[in-house]
Every structure is written in structure tokens, then in C-alpha cells.
Scaffold this motif. Structure first.
Motif, PDB file in Angstrom:
ATOM      1  N   SER A 195       0.859  -1.180   0.000  1.00  0.00           N
ATOM      2  CA  SER A 195       0.000   0.000   0.000  1.00  0.00           C
ATOM      3  C   SER A 195       0.902   1.240   0.000  1.00  0.00           C
ATOM      4  N   PRO A 196       0.358   2.429  -0.305  1.00  0.00           N
ATOM      5  CA  PRO A 196       1.203   3.627  -0.393  1.00  0.00           C
ATOM      6  C   PRO A 196       2.046   3.884   0.860  1.00  0.00           C
ATOM      7  N   LEU A 197       1.547   3.554   2.006  1.00  0.00           N
ATOM      8  CA  LEU A 197       2.328   3.811   3.228  1.00  0.00           C
ATOM      9  C   LEU A 197       3.163   2.616   3.654  1.00  0.00           C
ATOM     10  N   GLY A 198       3.094   1.532   2.902  1.00  0.00           N
ATOM     11  CA  GLY A 198       3.858   0.351   3.266  1.00  0.00           C
ATOM     12  C   GLY A 198       3.270  -0.327   4.488  1.00  0.00           C
ATOM     13  N   GLU A 199       3.950  -1.368   4.952  1.00  0.00           N
ATOM     14  CA  GLU A 199       3.438  -2.126   6.092  1.00  0.00           C
ATOM     15  C   GLU A 199       3.505  -1.253   7.343  1.00  0.00           C
ATOM     16  N   THR A 200       2.362  -0.729   7.747  1.00  0.00           N
ATOM     17  CA  THR A 200       2.333   0.240   8.830  1.00  0.00           C
ATOM     18  C   THR A 200       1.174  -0.035   9.771  1.00  0.00           C
ATOM     19  N   ILE A 201       1.473  -0.089  11.040  1.00  0.00           N
ATOM     20  CA  ILE A 201       0.380  -0.161  12.007  1.00  0.00           C
ATOM     21  C   ILE A 201      -0.105   1.261  12.205  1.00  0.00           C
ATOM     22  N   LEU A 202      -1.371   1.494  12.037  1.00  0.00           N
ATOM     23  CA  LEU A 202      -1.881   2.850  12.175  1.00  0.00           C
ATOM     24  C   LEU A 202      -1.914   3.228  13.654  1.00  0.00           C
ATOM     25  N   GLU A 203      -1.239   4.340  13.966  1.00  0.00           N
ATOM     26  CA  GLU A 203      -1.207   4.783  15.370  1.00  0.00           C
ATOM     27  C   GLU A 203      -1.045   6.291  15.450  1.00  0.00           C
ATOM     28  N   CYS A 204      -1.386   6.807  16.610  1.00  0.00           N
ATOM     29  CA  CYS A 204      -1.269   8.237  16.839  1.00  0.00           C
ATOM     30  C   CYS A 204       0.204   8.631  16.820  1.00  0.00           C
ATOM     31  N   TYR A 205       0.484   9.673  16.046  1.00  0.00           N
ATOM     32  CA  TYR A 205       1.875  10.099  15.920  1.00  0.00           C
ATOM     33  C   TYR A 205       2.428  10.541  17.265  1.00  0.00           C
ATOM     34  N   ASN A 206       1.563  11.082  18.035  1.00  0.00           N
ATOM     35  CA  ASN A 206       2.039  11.673  19.281  1.00  0.00           C
ATOM     36  C   ASN A 206       2.099  10.672  20.426  1.00  0.00           C
ATOM     37  N   CYS A 207       1.002   9.926  20.639  1.00  0.00           N
ATOM     38  CA  CYS A 207       0.975   9.081  21.841  1.00  0.00           C
ATOM     39  C   CYS A 207       1.036   7.592  21.527  1.00  0.00           C
ATOM     40  N   GLY A 208       0.942   7.247  20.256  1.00  0.00           N
ATOM     41  CA  GLY A 208       1.059   5.833  19.915  1.00  0.00           C
ATOM     42  C   GLY A 208      -0.236   5.036  20.067  1.00  0.00           C
ATOM     43  N   CYS A 209      -1.320   5.720  20.346  1.00  0.00           N
ATOM     44  CA  CYS A 209      -2.607   5.030  20.487  1.00  0.00           C
ATOM     45  C   CYS A 209      -2.972   4.364  19.163  1.00  0.00           C
ATOM     46  N   ARG A 210      -3.404   3.098  19.231  1.00  0.00           N
ATOM     47  CA  ARG A 210      -3.679   2.358  17.998  1.00  0.00           C
ATOM     48  C   ARG A 210      -5.166   2.112  17.755  1.00  0.00           C
ATOM     49  N   ASN A 211      -5.976   2.691  18.560  1.00  0.00           N
ATOM     50  CA  ASN A 211      -7.416   2.475  18.412  1.00  0.00           C
ATOM     51  C   ASN A 211      -7.927   3.261  17.196  1.00  0.00           C
ATOM     52  N   VAL A 212      -8.247   2.503  16.124  1.00  0.00           N
ATOM     53  CA  VAL A 212      -8.628   3.168  14.867  1.00  0.00           C
ATOM     54  C   VAL A 212      -9.925   3.966  14.982  1.00  0.00           C
ATOM     55  N   PHE A 213     -10.704   3.662  16.014  1.00  0.00           N
ATOM     56  CA  PHE A 213     -11.945   4.413  16.178  1.00  0.00           C
ATOM     57  C   PHE A 213     -11.683   5.813  16.740  1.00  0.00           C
ATOM     58  N   LEU A 214     -10.440   6.034  17.182  1.00  0.00           N
ATOM     59  CA  LEU A 214     -10.077   7.340  17.729  1.00  0.00           C
ATOM     60  C   LEU A 214      -9.158   8.115  16.800  1.00  0.00           C
ATOM     61  N   LEU A 215      -8.630   7.435  15.801  1.00  0.00           N
ATOM     62  CA  LEU A 215      -7.612   8.072  14.970  1.00  0.00           C
ATOM     63  C   LEU A 215      -8.186   8.877  13.822  1.00  0.00           C
ATOM     64  N   GLY A 216      -7.426   9.890  13.422  1.00  0.00           N
ATOM     65  CA  GLY A 216      -7.799  10.687  12.271  1.00  0.00           C
ATOM     66  C   GLY A 216      -6.605  11.467  11.773  1.00  0.00           C
ATOM     67  N   PHE A 217      -6.714  11.945  10.549  1.00  0.00           N
ATOM     68  CA  PHE A 217      -5.627  12.745   9.996  1.00  0.00           C
ATOM     69  C   PHE A 217      -5.882  14.223  10.272  1.00  0.00           C
ATOM     70  N   ILE A 218      -4.789  14.913  10.437  1.00  0.00           N
ATOM     71  CA  ILE A 218      -4.892  16.360  10.553  1.00  0.00           C
ATOM     72  C   ILE A 218      -3.739  16.945   9.779  1.00  0.00           C
ATOM     73  N   SER A 219      -3.976  18.096   9.145  1.00  0.00           N
ATOM     74  CA  SER A 219      -2.851  18.621   8.388  1.00  0.00           C
ATOM     75  C   SER A 219      -2.083  19.617   9.249  1.00  0.00           C
ATOM     76  N   ALA A 220      -0.791  19.502   9.176  1.00  0.00           N
ATOM     77  CA  ALA A 220       0.091  20.425   9.874  1.00  0.00           C
ATOM     78  C   ALA A 220       0.045  21.750   9.107  1.00  0.00           C
ATOM     79  N   THR A 221       0.625  22.744   9.652  1.00  0.00           N
ATOM     80  CA  THR A 221       0.476  24.082   9.085  1.00  0.00           C
ATOM     81  C   THR A 221       0.739  24.173   7.590  1.00  0.00           C
ATOM     82  N   THR A 222       1.891  23.778   7.177  1.00  0.00           N
ATOM     83  CA  THR A 222       2.229  23.992   5.763  1.00  0.00           C
ATOM     84  C   THR A 222       2.842  22.749   5.137  1.00  0.00           C
ATOM     85  N   GLU A 223       3.347  22.937   3.949  1.00  0.00           N
ATOM     86  CA  GLU A 223       4.119  21.908   3.257  1.00  0.00           C
ATOM     87  C   GLU A 223       3.325  20.638   2.963  1.00  0.00           C
ATOM     88  N   SER A 224       1.995  20.712   3.061  1.00  0.00           N
ATOM     89  CA  SER A 224       1.157  19.560   2.810  1.00  0.00           C
ATOM     90  C   SER A 224       1.586  18.335   3.619  1.00  0.00           C
TER      91      SER A 224
END
Ligand SMILES: [Zn+2]
Ligand SMILES: [Zn+2]
Ligand SMILES: [Zn+2]
Lengths: 821, 123
Positions: free
Chosen positions: A73-102
Motif C-alpha cells: 500500500s502507499p504507506l507500506g506495512e504500517t500499524i496505524l497509530e497516533c503520531y504523538n501518543c502511539g494510540c492504535r485504536n482506529v476508532f479514535l484516529l484521524g488525519f490532521i494537516s500540519a500548518t504547511t508543506e502539505s
């Protein structure tokens, strides 16, 4: 060996680990793995027939919350988790865009999204984009399979998903197929009259076919026999043939030519262990099986005892039914739109096929047609879909041949002609060929060595005898192969290619191709399209079986059969109860499609046709034969009423359970059958004119045995008399029929004889005369039998006493049980 | 290629309702459990590392190697007109890395970024 299908295999195929465990989709961009260590199953992001996508369905139903993306897949073999705290509960996860640079980051809703640092950095928190949206993973992270991929995938319902999830709690490796296994699931969904679409149709029939296939496999593979004695022979094609008796336990398993058996020898001091698979090429009158072995080398031909025989089960026919249903659902060009809707029971406006009608409806080489036959031919040619009902002896085959003749002359391409049984296909091929059309009879490869009455029409025969100079290479190789048994691999390759090309050439030049319904799924017909299809004996085929010849592009279809005679044989009771035993013809009749009925019968003595006509055909059956034409001149038989060659012979003997414990027999009836047979033979009737019908295998075996041991005449005469079940007499006739009913028990039902259609078949096989043996006290409880007995009584044909001195019986009938339908 | 027959998907409303209820329950339970967990863990150390912007200077930072070759067919090499290329910031162990991905242009995620960029330009 090239016996099976090279192509399609339903529910099998190569197993890919990352295939969706619900539907089988295996596109890496579309699947994710559940990351719970005890689970680790893959699911796709399609909704299929449910409100949530498969992966979300799984997570919700199993209460699992972590996933891992595929390595491709585009992100490769990756366990989806919170970048900050490492939480892996997909029902809590979401993407957010940082200020710039896409740049985007996965963050959990709680607490990381509410952390003050983010607000300080000026991130737009309102634009947080949850991973699971609308019960589906973000489609740009995990792609939704294309519509095509979804349609090709296994169709699974929400109910099935819930059951599967339930099953996984105790058996994590269970598959959808396990769910369909008897015992695990409850009753299968029954068939209905109408279907929303071909997917719903497939969802109903696929599990039923699976049930039947599993049952068939289980039944046949349990038929192993040890201590079999073999005698050896060599066939005309120089192949080794083994003859042996393969006894059958009960009614259920009947070997037919083309079946595969494995012959084994465990070895002794002088012989190594040996085994070979072969095809049944015939069944002799002595109930011996002739098995043509595949491999000629190393056969222990000097040994005759101590062999074992196993049945080799083939899934080909079931696979082809499943394949046909899939094609019907997915491919819009498989059948015309009109036929599609008509088959599914939708209301469609009547359509007329615009063809110039022939001036006369008969065909060269066929007998003159009668009025009802002409009417059927004429009407059928103008309709995209029609049903022809042919009661016993009414000339179904001739009518079908005439229809095919006119269709072929319309220049719409080749006509495909099918029937469920090989016998019917052969008969039809023969009749059609006598009109002068070019007919090719396509046989299964496993039946090429089986004797056929229309051998000259078969494809394999034509390939061998196509005598042109270009083909000499093929002939040379064929001869070489016949002599040596096998070819070098390069020659074999050349031989196969030449053979395939020749087969194709012959098939393409035919006006009409004839094969069984299952045979229409033969890979050799893969690229053929047939606009016009006729299916004979269609009331003896299951719906999915009927579909195989239809999905090759049909625009005009004729179904011939008789829903008042026996339907398809379904061995699995569960599948039969759910309605698999109902033919397409029958369903269309129930839906209000009126069949054309052929009304003149040419088989039975008018006295014999009277009761069947009144009871099964609303009295519409007319006699095309006169009493004189069915007078058995020179035959001296004690018919109670001279001009009525029929009687019901009252029997009070007890029924017994047969030795196998699964069938019944009745000794007094068997003894009287022998006496009747002997009387027929003495009066000049020859064995091939007589048929003994009995519904029970126990009685069949007992009668065969009893006659050859106790028969008053030469043993050989009795051996030549056919003793068989009602079912195996369907479609055929005999001059004289003796029907032994067997059941004689005050308390139990009459079993097999309860089915009116079976009684109809039993009563309509005889041309000149019929004798029925049974216990009126028991049989009269059933309404139809009650009226049959009354009919015989009214005509003074209900008799008892010794055959030489028959007297009218005064036996009292019982009140019939109420008829509910 | 084959003409595909349209399919009538009929989701049983009862099934849908039941599923929706379970999904909501799971969401709710997830949220609640986090709140509880956090209350028992008083000190939080949540630093969003902002140095990825000039990530090349950070020794812990690796540019994702997968990006280009894993593009899907409709993405092509440029992602097409309707897609926007984004970098996903991820952690591998204690290393940070980005991988690129294409997101539909109409996705709120990229729209907000674009709007912000536009707003910044105006300023
Ligand atoms: Zn799981
Ligand atoms: Zn799936
Ligand atoms: Zn977090």
C-alpha cells in the motif's frame, strides 16, 4: 490428464493470505490486516451487501480496534497509530494537516487532538479527518475495490458475516464454506419464485449446490470396497480393462459410464503395491463394471483377487453450475435482457421473435407432425422463451428435432441442444441428424471410450476420421499414440495442438451442437456463443444445471419436459427441502408461464393411458394408437378382462427391511413377479420386452436373485430381464411392465410411492400391458392410489388368487387421507 | 471487456440500525476508556515535533523511501489533476519519517491547508 476444467474453479483458486476473509478481494491497495495477535485476518474496504465496509464490519463485530496496512500500500506495512501518543485504536484516529508543506499526521481524538500545544501552533483542529468515515476506511488510504472486483468477489450477507464472526470465536480458522456445511448453519435459504436480480438468485442457489456437492462427495467417497475380484481384458484401443462387481449399498449410488474409480492392490511377495485410476466404460447386464485403466504399465494382470475399489469424486459439474450462475449475474451479455428478466420472474412485456415462418413445420427425415406438435413448433419459433410439455409417448423428441431444424435454417448461427442425461442427448442428436443437419455430439472426455449409439456424430470420432491430407500429421500421431500408449513430450504437445485445432474446426462447421447441460460448460465451447438453445428433459435438471447452456448468449430458448413426471434427483435432503429439486420449467409454470402441451400419445394401449390422462393431464391425452395396434396377438396371458391388458394383483405378504437396513423387500410379491414373468415368457414374450419396476433397491436385488434361482425356465432368460427403479425407467418404455409396490404395512406410509409424479412414470412405461402388485389396504390410504384402485376395481381388474385362476377381489379400501394441495 | 450488470444492493434496515448502534457504542467506549486512562496518568508529555519542516537537519529524520514506486495506477507519477500530494509524518521506532500519498483535492484535509496557504499569501 485433461479431464477436468482448466479454467474456472469456484471458491477455490490460489489462496492468498491477504484476501478479504469475507469476500476474497485480494487487491493489496484495498485490504488491511486486523492487528489483534489472535486474529490477524485481512479484510477489504468494500461494503459488499452490508452497510459498513468489510474491515469496519469485522472490527465492530469482533470488537477489535487495531489494523496494519499492506506492504504494497502507499504507506507500506504500517500499524496505524497516533503520531504523538502511539494510540492504535482506529476508532479514535484521524488525519490532521500540519500548518504547511502539505504534511499530514495521524492523531488520536483523545487526548492528543485537544492538547494545547496544537492550538498554540495554529493548527486547524476542526479539519481533523477521522480514519473511519461513513462506516468505511478513508478511501484514499485504503482503496475501495472497483465495482468489477466487488462483483467478482464472493457475495456475503450481513447475516453470514455475523455468523462467521460468531464461528471465529471458537474456531478462528473457519471459512465461509464451513458456515455452509451441514450442521453448522441452520436450514439453507429456500428457493423463491422471483428474484430481485441474478445476485440474489446466485445467493440462494450457490449454497444449495454446495450442499449437494458436499453430500455427493461424502456419499461417493464412502463407497470404497475391499476384497474385490477382477478379471482382465484389453479394449479395442489396446487399453487395459478391468471387470469386477462393485456392489451398491442402496438406491443412492448408481455408477454411470464416465465415472472415475481407483483400483488398488496392496501387494504381495510377488507383486509390488499398485493402483490406477480409470473410467467406467460400461456396466454389463451381470452388474459388472468395466473400468478402462488410465495407465497400462505395471498392472498385476496375473492377480485376480484382493483388490480394493474407491470412487474418485469430481467437482466439475458443480463447478460449472456455480460458474454459470456467476456469469449470469456478472455478464450482461450472457443472456438477452428479456430472458434475464423472464427467468428471474420479473414482469416483462410479451415479445415476439420476428422470423419468417416456414411453410410447413415438419422436417425432412422426421415423421409427419400431428396438430398439437405443429402448433408447438409454430408457436415456439415466434417466442423468445417457451415451454413444451411432453407427456409420456407424445413425441417430444420428434417435435424438438423439428424445432431445431427450423431454428438452424434461420441462419442465426449454431443451435445448442442439451439435456441433463447422455441418453436423451444421444436420442435427440440422432433425430436431428436425420433431418440432414450437420450435428456434432460433444461428449465429456471421460466418456469418449463409452459406447454411444451416435458414435459417428461424436466430436472425438469425427476428429479421428476427418480424412484430409492436412490432417495426416494428426493421424500419424494418433496412430503412434495408440500403438505406444504415449508420445514423447514434444510430440504430445504437437498432438494436443493439432487435436484442439481440429476439434475447433469441426465444432465451428456444425449446424447443431449437442451435449449434456453440464457438457455445455466444456472448455472446448468456451469461445462459442449460442443465440438459440433447446433443452430437452429440462424438468429433470436443477436450475443451475439448466443455466449452463443458457449463459452462452441465449436470445431464444425452448425448454422441453414434463413437470408431471419425475424431477431432478437431489441426494442431499436439506438441499431438496430448500427447493433445489424444483426445475426451472416448473418454476416458470408456477409463475404463470403456460406450456404448450403435446396431446397425442403413441405408446400405451388406450386402456393404459386412461387413468394417467385423467389423473395427471386433465383428461387431455388423446390416443394416437388404437386397441388393435396394441393387441398382443399370439400372446396367451390370463388378463382378467380380455380387451384390457392390465390388472392389480392383490398381495397381502409382509414387507421386510432389507439386509443393508436401508431398504425394503417383500418376498411374496417377488415370488409372484417370477410367476408372472414366467407366464409371459411361456406365452412367447421375449425378455427384452419385459420390465420389472420396483421403487426399492432391496426388492430389486431380491427379485433379480429370486428369479435366477427359482425361475421355472432357463436362468439366462431371467437375467436378460431388466429389473430397475421407477427413476431409471423414466424416458423409456417396455412392452410389458410389472410393478412391485413392496410396502405393506398398516402403520407406516408408502414411502416412495407417495409422489404422484413417480406413480405417473411407473404407470406410463408399458405399451401393451401392465401388472401391478401391491396391498390395496395400505395403498388405498393415499388419495391418488385410492383412485387408481377404484379405477381398476370398476373395470374388474382388481384380482386375487393364483395366476391360473384369477378372481375379482372384494378387499375393502380404506378412506383416503384428505388431499391438501 | 465484459459488460457488467448493475447490482441492486439492498441493505436490511434492521441490520444497518444494529450495526450503527454497535459502531457508536464502540466509539463511545473507546473515548471513555481514553479519558479514564489519562486521568490515571497525570503527567503528559505531548510534544509535536515541529522540526520536520527542515527535517533534513534532524539526525533522527529519514525521508520515506517508498513514495514514488508505490503509486497506484490512477495516481500516475504526478497524482493527476484531482489529487494532491501530501506527506504523511510517521514514527518508526524513535525515528521520524514521511511517506507520500495522494489525497483527493476535495478532501477537507487538503482544502484547509490550501485555504490557509492562500490566506497566508494574501497577508
Ligand atoms: Zn480481528
Ligand atoms: Zn471484503
Ligand atoms: Zn494520541
Amino acid at each position: 490428464e485433461e479431464t477436468g476444467d482448466e479454467g474456472y474453479e469456484f471458491g477455490k483458486g490460489t489462496f492468498t493470505e491477504h484476501a478479504c476473509r469475507y469476500c476474497g478481494v485480494q487487491n493489496p491497495a484495498c485490504v488491511v490486516r486486523c492487528n489483534i495477535p489472535t486474529c490477524r485476518k485481512w479484510f477489504c474496504n468494500s461494503r459488499g451487501n452490508t452497510s459498513g465496509s468489510h474491515i469496519v464490519n469485522h472490527l465492530v463485530r469482533a470488537k477489535h480496534k487495531e489494523v496494519c496496512l499492506h506492504k504494497d500500500s502507499p504507506l507500506g506495512e504500517t500499524i496505524l497509530e497516533c503520531y504523538n501518543c502511539g494510540c492504535r485504536n482506529v476508532f479514535l484516529l484521524g488525519f490532521i494537516s500540519a500548518t504547511t508543506e502539505s504534511v499530514v499526521v495521524l492523531l488520536c481524538r483523545e487526548p492528543c487532538l485537544s492538547v494545547n500545544a496544537l492550538k498554540d501552533m495554529n493548527w486547524d483542529l476542526s479539519q481533523w479527518c477521522p480514519l473511519i468515515d461513513d462506516r468505511c476506511f478513508l478511501p484514499w488510504l485504503v482503496k475501495v475495490p472497483s465495482e468489477q472486483e466487488q462483483l467478482r468477489a464472493r457475495q456475503i450477507s450481513a447475516q453470514q458475516i455475523n455468523k462467521l464472526e460468531e464461528l471465529w470465536k471458537t474456531n478462528p480458522d473457519a471459512s465461509l464454506e464451513d458456515l455452509e456445511k451441514p450442521g453448522v448453519d441452520d436450514e439453507p435459504q429456500p428457493v423463491s419464485l422471483k428474484y430481485e436480480d441474478a445476485y440474489q438468485y446466485q445467493n440462494v442457489f450457490a449454497p444449495l449446490i454446495k450442499l449437494e456437492a458436499d453430500y455427493d462427495k461424502m456419499m461417493k467417497e464412502s463407497q470404497s470396497k475391499d476384497n474385490v475380484s477382477v478379471r482382465w481384458d484389453v479394449g479395442l484401443n489396446k487399453k487395459r480393462v478391468a471387470y469386477f462387481v462393485f456392489p451398491k449399498e442402496d438406491n443412492e449410488l448408481r455408477l454411470v459410464p464416465g465415472d472415475e474409480l481407483r483400483l488398488r492392490y496392496s501387494g504381495d511377495t510377488a507383486h509390488p503395491a499398485w493402483q490406477s485410476v480409470g473410467h467406467v466404460i460400461k456396466l454389463t447386464a451381470q452388474e459388472e463394471v468395466a473400468l478402462e485403466l488410465r495407465v497400462g504399465q505395471g498392472v498385476p494382470v496375473d492377480v485376480n483377487h484382493g483388490f480394493s475399489v474407491d470412487f474418485v469424486w469430481k467437482s466439475t459439474s458443480f463447478d460449472r453450475m456455480q460458474g454459470a450462475m456467476k456469469t449470469f449475474a456478472v455478464d450482461e451479455t450472457s443472456v438477452s435482457g428479456y430472458i434475464y428478466h423472464h427467468l428471474l420472474g420479473h414482469e416483462v412485456e410479451q415479445q415476439v421473435v420476428r422470423n419468417t415462418l416456414p411453410r410447413r413445420f415438419g422436417a425432412p427425415g422426421l415423421p409427419e407432425l400431428n396438430a398439437s406438435q405443429v402448433f408447438a413448433v409454430k408457436s415456439v419459433l415466434q417466442k423468445p422463451i417457451s415451454l413444451i410439455q411432453g407427456p409420456p409417448g407424445t413425441g417430444k423428441t420428434v417435435t424438438s428435432a423439428a424445432i431445431v431444424y427450423h431454428m438452424a435454417k434461420q441462419g442465426q448461427g449454431q443451435v445448442l441442444v442439451c439435456a441433463p442425461s447422455n441418453v436423451a442427448v444421444d436420442q435427440l442428436a440422432d433425430k436431428i441428424s436425420s433431418t440432414g443437419l450437420k450435428v456434432v455430439r460433444l461428449c465429456a472426455k471421460s466418456r469418449e471410450a463409452v459406447m454411444s449409439p451416435v458414435e459417428h456424430l461424436t466430436l472425438h470420432y469425427q476428429v479421428r476420421h476427418l480424412d484430409t491430407s492436412e490432417k495426416s500429421e494428426l493421424h500419424k500421431l494418433q496412430l503412434l499414440k495408440d500403438e505406444q500408449g504415449e508420445l514423447s513430450s514434444s510430440d504430445e504437445k504437437k498432438f494436443k495442438a493439432l487435436k484442439r485445432a481440429t476439434e475447433r474446426e469441426i465444432l465451428q462447421s456444425a449446424d447443431v451442437i449437442c451435449c449434456t447441460c453440464v457438457g455445455a460448460g466444456d472448455p472446448r465451447l468456451e469461445n462459442f456463443r449460442f443465440r438459440q438453445v433447446l433443452i430437452d428433459e429440462s424438468t429433470q435438471a436443477t436450475e443451475p444445471e439448466c443455466l449452463i447452456p443458457l449463459v452462452l448468449g441465449v436470445k431464444q430458448v425452448v425448454l422441453v419436459g414434463d413437470h408431471c413426471q419425475l424431477g431432478p434427483v437431489i441426494m442431499c435432503k436439506k438441499a431438496a427441502r430448500a427447493g433445489l429439486a424444483q426445475s426451472l420449467f416448473e418454476r416458470l409454470v408456477i409463475l404463470g408461464h403456460k406450456p404448450f402441451r403435446l396431446q397425442v400419445q403413441y405408446r400405451m394401449h388406450p386402456s393404459l393411458s386412461e387413468f394417467p390422462s385423467n389423473s395427471f393431464y386433465e383428461g387431455t391425452l388423446q390416443n394416437g394408437v388404437t386397441i388393435n395396434e396394441r393387441q398382443s396377438t399370439g400372446i396367451d396371458f390370463p388378463w382378467p378382462v380380455p380387451n384390457r391388458p392390465m390388472f392389480f394383483y392383490v398381495q397381502m405378504g409382509q414387507e421386510e427391511i432389507s439386509a443393508s437396513g436401508t431398504s425394503y423387500l417383500n418376498r411374496t410379491e417377488a415370488a409372484n413377479v417370477e410367476k408372472i414373468v414366467t407366464t409371459f415368457l411361456r406365452s412367447g414374450v421375449i425378455p427384452s420386452q419385459i420390465g420389472v419396476i420396483t421403487p426399492y433397491e432391496g426388492q430389486r436385488a431380491y427379485i433379480v436373485n429370486y428369479m435366477s434361482r427359482n425361475g421355472a425356465l432357463r436362468q439366462q432368460l431371467y437375467k436378460e430381464i431388466e429389473v430397475a427403479s421407477v427413476d431409471s425407467f423414466q424416458g423409456r418404455e417396455k412392452d410389458y411392465i410389472i410393478l412391485s409396490c413392496v410396502r405393506s404395512n398398516e402403520h407406516q406410509g408408502i414411502g416412495f410411492l407417495n409422489d404422484p409424479r413417480r406413480l405417473n412414470v411407473a404407470l406410463t412405461r408399458a405399451r401393451y400391458g401392465i401388472v401391478i402388485l401391491g396391498n390395496p389396504k395400505v395403498l388405498s390410504k393415499q388419495p391418488l392410489w385410492n383412485s387408481l384402485l377404484t379405477h381398476y376395481k370398476e373395470h374388474e381388474c382388481l384380482v386375487e388368487g393364483p395366476l391360473s385362476n384369477l378372481k375379482q377381489s372384494m378387499v375393502q379400501f380404506q378412506k383416503p387421507k384428505k388431499i391438501y394441495n | 471487456s465484459v459488460q457488467v450488470r448493475q447490482k441492486l444492493v439492498q441493505v436490511d434496515p434492521k441490520e444497518e440500525e444494529d450495526f450503527e448502534r454497535e459502531l457508536k457504542a464502540l466509539m463511545q467506549e473507546s473515548l471513555e476508556s481514553r479519558k479514564l486512562e489519562l486521568r490515571s496518568r497525570p503527567t503528559l508529555n505531548m510534544i509535536i515535533p515541529m522540526n520536520f519542516l527542515d527535517g533534513s537537519k534532524d539526525p533522527r529524520f529519514i525521508e520515506g523511501e517508498s513514495g514514488e514506486e508505490t503509486m497506484d495506477e490512477e495516481g500516475g507519477s504526478g497524482g493527476g489533476q484531482n489529487k494532491v500530494r501530501v506527506k504523511v509524518l510517521m514514527k518508526r521506532g524513535n525515528k521520524q519519517q514521511t511517506k507520500q500519498m495522494y489525497i483527493p483535492r476535495q478532501c477537507s484535509l487538503v482544502q484547509s491547508t490550501k485555504q490557509k496557504e492562500a490566506a497566508e499569501l494574501e497577508e
